[in-house]
Design a protein around this motif. Structure first.
Motif, PDB file in Angstrom:
ATOM      1  N   GLY A  71       0.835  -1.196   0.000  1.00  0.00           N
ATOM      2  CA  GLY A  71       0.000   0.000   0.000  1.00  0.00           C
ATOM      3  C   GLY A  71       0.872   1.250   0.000  1.00  0.00           C
ATOM      4  O   GLY A  71       2.077   1.201   0.210  1.00  0.00           O
ATOM      5  N   ASP A  72       0.234   2.367  -0.249  1.00  0.00           N
ATOM      6  CA  ASP A  72       0.948   3.647  -0.308  1.00  0.00           C
ATOM      7  C   ASP A  72       1.033   4.250   1.089  1.00  0.00           C
ATOM      8  O   ASP A  72       0.025   4.657   1.660  1.00  0.00           O
ATOM      9  N   PRO A  73       2.240   4.318   1.676  1.00  0.00           N
ATOM     10  CA  PRO A  73       2.367   4.820   3.041  1.00  0.00           C
ATOM     11  C   PRO A  73       2.145   6.322   3.159  1.00  0.00           C
ATOM     12  O   PRO A  73       1.871   6.819   4.245  1.00  0.00           O
ATOM     13  N   THR A  74       2.259   7.046   2.054  1.00  0.00           N
ATOM     14  CA  THR A  74       2.167   8.507   2.132  1.00  0.00           C
ATOM     15  C   THR A  74       0.768   8.995   2.481  1.00  0.00           C
ATOM     16  O   THR A  74       0.602  10.157   2.823  1.00  0.00           O
ATOM     17  N   SER A  75      -0.207   8.113   2.419  1.00  0.00           N
ATOM     18  CA  SER A  75      -1.574   8.542   2.726  1.00  0.00           C
ATOM     19  C   SER A  75      -1.950   8.301   4.187  1.00  0.00           C
ATOM     20  O   SER A  75      -3.093   8.514   4.566  1.00  0.00           O
ATOM     21  N   SER A  76      -0.982   7.903   5.007  1.00  0.00           N
ATOM     22  CA  SER A  76      -1.311   7.638   6.417  1.00  0.00           C
ATOM     23  C   SER A  76      -0.841   8.778   7.324  1.00  0.00           C
ATOM     24  O   SER A  76       0.102   9.492   7.021  1.00  0.00           O
ATOM     25  N   GLU A  77      -1.515   8.908   8.434  1.00  0.00           N
ATOM     26  CA  GLU A  77      -1.160   9.912   9.444  1.00  0.00           C
ATOM     27  C   GLU A  77       0.217   9.599  10.048  1.00  0.00           C
ATOM     28  O   GLU A  77       1.008  10.497  10.324  1.00  0.00           O
ATOM     29  N   THR A  78       0.506   8.323  10.213  1.00  0.00           N
ATOM     30  CA  THR A  78       1.792   7.901  10.773  1.00  0.00           C
ATOM     31  C   THR A  78       2.939   8.357   9.871  1.00  0.00           C
ATOM     32  O   THR A  78       3.963   8.829  10.341  1.00  0.00           O
ATOM     33  N   TYR A  79       2.767   8.219   8.563  1.00  0.00           N
ATOM     34  CA  TYR A  79       3.797   8.629   7.610  1.00  0.00           C
ATOM     35  C   TYR A  79       4.122  10.112   7.791  1.00  0.00           C
ATOM     36  O   TYR A  79       5.290  10.493   7.858  1.00  0.00           O
ATOM     37  N   ARG A  81       3.707  12.009  10.428  1.00  0.00           N
ATOM     38  CA  ARG A  81       4.378  12.239  11.722  1.00  0.00           C
ATOM     39  C   ARG A  81       5.835  11.810  11.673  1.00  0.00           C
ATOM     40  O   ARG A  81       6.720  12.522  12.135  1.00  0.00           O
ATOM     41  N   VAL A  82       6.086  10.635  11.101  1.00  0.00           N
ATOM     42  CA  VAL A  82       7.460  10.130  11.026  1.00  0.00           C
ATOM     43  C   VAL A  82       8.301  11.015  10.116  1.00  0.00           C
ATOM     44  O   VAL A  82       9.438  11.361  10.449  1.00  0.00           O
ATOM     45  N   SER A  88      13.000  17.132  10.927  1.00  0.00           N
ATOM     46  CA  SER A  88      13.053  18.199  11.924  1.00  0.00           C
ATOM     47  C   SER A  88      14.484  18.627  12.214  1.00  0.00           C
ATOM     48  O   SER A  88      15.399  17.815  12.282  1.00  0.00           O
ATOM     49  N   ASP A  89      14.673  19.917  12.385  1.00  0.00           N
ATOM     50  CA  ASP A  89      15.989  20.434  12.778  1.00  0.00           C
ATOM     51  C   ASP A  89      16.203  20.295  14.283  1.00  0.00           C
ATOM     52  O   ASP A  89      17.291  20.568  14.781  1.00  0.00           O
ATOM     53  N   ASP A  90      15.185  19.866  15.010  1.00  0.00           N
ATOM     54  CA  ASP A  90      15.272  19.732  16.465  1.00  0.00           C
ATOM     55  C   ASP A  90      15.861  18.398  16.912  1.00  0.00           C
ATOM     56  O   ASP A  90      15.990  18.164  18.105  1.00  0.00           O
ATOM     57  N   ARG A  91      16.203  17.528  15.969  1.00  0.00           N
ATOM     58  CA  ARG A  91      16.786  16.233  16.332  1.00  0.00           C
ATOM     59  C   ARG A  91      18.172  16.431  16.941  1.00  0.00           C
ATOM     60  O   ARG A  91      18.874  17.380  16.630  1.00  0.00           O
ATOM     61  N   ILE A  92      18.589  15.513  17.780  1.00  0.00           N
ATOM     62  CA  ILE A  92      19.942  15.541  18.339  1.00  0.00           C
ATOM     63  C   ILE A  92      20.868  14.927  17.301  1.00  0.00           C
ATOM     64  O   ILE A  92      20.677  13.779  16.897  1.00  0.00           O
ATOM     65  N   PRO A  93      21.853  15.676  16.842  1.00  0.00           N
ATOM     66  CA  PRO A  93      22.764  15.123  15.830  1.00  0.00           C
ATOM     67  C   PRO A  93      23.757  14.150  16.459  1.00  0.00           C
ATOM     68  O   PRO A  93      24.565  14.528  17.299  1.00  0.00           O
ATOM     69  N   TYR A  94      23.661  12.884  16.094  1.00  0.00           N
ATOM     70  CA  TYR A  94      24.621  11.897  16.566  1.00  0.00           C
ATOM     71  C   TYR A  94      25.957  12.181  15.886  1.00  0.00           C
ATOM     72  O   TYR A  94      26.027  12.386  14.690  1.00  0.00           O
TER      73      TYR A  94
END
Length: 142
Positions: A71-79, A81-82, A88-94
């Protein structure tokens, strides 16, 4: 292909070399045989030219098979959010420590992907800068 390998940590012999078990060796042989044609040549060698029409057709065909099966994941709410989290620029850069600069300061490197750099870029900063809220990154490879 990944399922052919064990997810366990490799075992090592006294010389600190990984021990290849019969099952892992046979898995490697099976995978190698799957990618070779009858004449012994790599039948997927054309994929090395990533922008060739043949490679692009392979990618399109593979994408169609996945979309049909999953199925096409781009049509889900989870997609959504992920994707928002991944971009996001707010991620901690490892970052990993990779030596010292010419001033003798420890330097760390980071591979960063976001909406501006979807393919990613390598960047570096000093360890002291990395500890700050807003490190001063220097792009190494874009």
């Amino acid at each position: 292909i990944l399922s052919a390998f064990s997810l366990k940590s490799p075992r090592f012999n006294n010389n600190k070399k990984p021990i290849i078990t019969t099952s892992s060796a046979s898995s490697l042989t099976s995978i190698t045989k799957m990618s070779l044609s009858n004449d012994g040549n790599d039948k997927y060698n054309y994929l090395e030219e990533v922008e060739s029409e043949e490679s692009l057709n392979f990618a399109r065909s593979s994408n169609e098979k996945c979309l049909k099966a999953l199925g096409d994941p781009t049509s889900s709410e989870t997609y959504d959010r992920v994707l928002a989290w991944l971009e996001s620029d707010d991620r901690i850069p490892y970052a990993g420590k990779m030596g010292k600069n010419l001033d003798g300061e420890d330097i760390v490197f980071n591979f960063w992907k976001d909406s501006t750099n979807p393919k990613g870029l390598w960047r570096k900063t000093t360890l002291e800068s990395y500890k700050e809220k807003h490190p001063k990154w220097e792009t190494v490879l874009d």
